[in-house]
Design a protein around this motif. Structure first.
Motif, PDB file in Angstrom:
ATOM      1  N   SER A   1      -8.272  -3.221  15.883  1.00  0.00           N
ATOM      2  CA  SER A   1      -8.524  -4.159  16.985  1.00  0.00           C
ATOM      3  C   SER A   1      -8.026  -3.568  18.294  1.00  0.00           C
ATOM      4  O   SER A   1      -7.100  -2.743  18.307  1.00  0.00           O
ATOM      5  N   LYS A   2      -8.631  -3.993  19.385  1.00  0.00           N
ATOM      6  CA  LYS A   2      -8.163  -3.651  20.719  1.00  0.00           C
ATOM      7  C   LYS A   2      -8.236  -4.912  21.570  1.00  0.00           C
ATOM      8  O   LYS A   2      -9.319  -5.457  21.787  1.00  0.00           O
ATOM      9  N   VAL A   3      -7.066  -5.351  22.011  1.00  0.00           N
ATOM     10  CA  VAL A   3      -6.979  -6.576  22.792  1.00  0.00           C
ATOM     11  C   VAL A   3      -6.481  -6.240  24.191  1.00  0.00           C
ATOM     12  O   VAL A   3      -5.497  -5.521  24.358  1.00  0.00           O
ATOM     13  N   TYR A   4      -7.178  -6.733  25.192  1.00  0.00           N
ATOM     14  CA  TYR A   4      -6.737  -6.597  26.586  1.00  0.00           C
ATOM     15  C   TYR A   4      -6.296  -7.970  27.077  1.00  0.00           C
ATOM     16  O   TYR A   4      -6.970  -8.972  26.822  1.00  0.00           O
ATOM     17  N   ARG A   5      -5.164  -8.001  27.765  1.00  0.00           N
ATOM     18  CA  ARG A   5      -4.702  -9.265  28.343  1.00  0.00           C
ATOM     19  C   ARG A   5      -4.736  -9.185  29.853  1.00  0.00           C
ATOM     20  O   ARG A   5      -4.177  -8.269  30.442  1.00  0.00           O
ATOM     21  N   MET A   6      -5.407 -10.139  30.459  1.00  0.00           N
ATOM     22  CA  MET A   6      -5.468 -10.230  31.920  1.00  0.00           C
ATOM     23  C   MET A   6      -4.916 -11.593  32.311  1.00  0.00           C
ATOM     24  O   MET A   6      -5.645 -12.598  32.257  1.00  0.00           O
ATOM     25  N   GLY A   7      -3.643 -11.634  32.619  1.00  0.00           N
ATOM     26  CA  GLY A   7      -3.017 -12.915  32.933  1.00  0.00           C
ATOM     27  C   GLY A   7      -3.059 -13.818  31.720  1.00  0.00           C
ATOM     28  O   GLY A   7      -2.540 -13.497  30.662  1.00  0.00           O
ATOM     29  N   GLU A   8      -3.717 -14.959  31.878  1.00  0.00           N
ATOM     30  CA  GLU A   8      -3.814 -15.934  30.788  1.00  0.00           C
ATOM     31  C   GLU A   8      -4.943 -15.597  29.811  1.00  0.00           C
ATOM     32  O   GLU A   8      -5.019 -16.173  28.732  1.00  0.00           O
TER      33      GLU A   8
END
Length: 234
Positions: free
Chosen positions: A11-18
């Motif tokens: 998996s590859k998860v990107y978080r941008m703020g919320e």
């Protein structure tokens, strides 16, 4: 025997703020040594993210990635640098050549950073540029520049050749000649080649086709009789 390349629930998860974006969601597939693999899917499906993780340019958020027995997903930044330098050849849509160096010097640049490089002039001859090795990129056509980029990748003598939309900037006939070069390289040198494309028409040329859709593997199949590129129309 384990596969030469294996992704297990990566998996590859990107978080941008919320906001959380799952660019790649529990992807699993394998590629055998010496295969010509095509990863196909629409723009934004996660293909390039998969390629970047396979090439050690991006880390995964979960799962395991192995190449030739090495656990790529567990490497330190220093180990990843060595992996990219010694084991991987990259070919991109845009050629990324150094403009003030000749074709030969561009290829020599890559061979200076790895352990067992091939002779730069020999590789340029093999990709059909024996007469153009002293030309600068601005003196070469798009197809010739892409051949220099492929020669640069091959001169590293890589275990794995990763190609991200390698014909995206080329016209139809030139694109075909580049794909033939990649297919021939795989067959004649035994290099494992992975090509990313959004063009489903290219899939008959592959030993293995991995379809990616919305960050997941929609389908994976092997072809026992791949079609020569010359016979494919799109």
């Amino acid at each position: 025997m384990s596969a030469f390349v294996s992704f297990e629930e990566v998996s590859k998860v990107y978080r941008m703020g919320e906001i959380t974006i799952r660019a790649v969601d529990n992807v699993s597939f394998s590629i055998e040594k010496g295969e010509f693999a095509v990863i196909v899917g629409p723009s934004g499906a996660g293909k390039t993210t998969v390629l970047n993780m396979l090439g050690g340019m991006d880390g995964c958020s979960g799962g395991t990635i192995r190449v030739d027995g090495s656990l790529i997903s567990g490497m330190t930044p220093r180990q990843l640098t060595a992996y990219r330098r010694h084991d991987i050849g990259f070919v991109f849509q845009f050629y990324n050549l150094v403009q003030n160096l000749t074709a030969l010097e561009n290829v020599e640049l890559a061979s200076q950073i790895c352990r067992q490089p091939l002779d730069a002039a020999t590789v340029l001859q093999e990709v059909g540029l024996g007469e153009r090795m002293n030309n600068f990129p601005a003196q070469l056509s798009g197809g010739e520049q892409q051949r220099v980029a492929i020669a640069r990748a091959l001169a590293k003598n890589p275990k794995l050749l990763l190609c991200d939309e390698p014909t995206g900037a080329l016209d139809y006939q030139t694109g075909k000649s580049i794909l033939k070069l990649l297919q021939d390289t795989c067959r004649q040198k035994g290099v494992t080649v992975v090509v990313i494309t959004h063009n489903s028409a290219l899939t008959p040329m592959a030993d293995r086709v991995i379809r990616i859709k919305n960050g997941t593997v929609a389908d994976m199949r092997c072809c026992s009789h791949p079609t020569p590129v010359e016979q494919i129309e799109w």
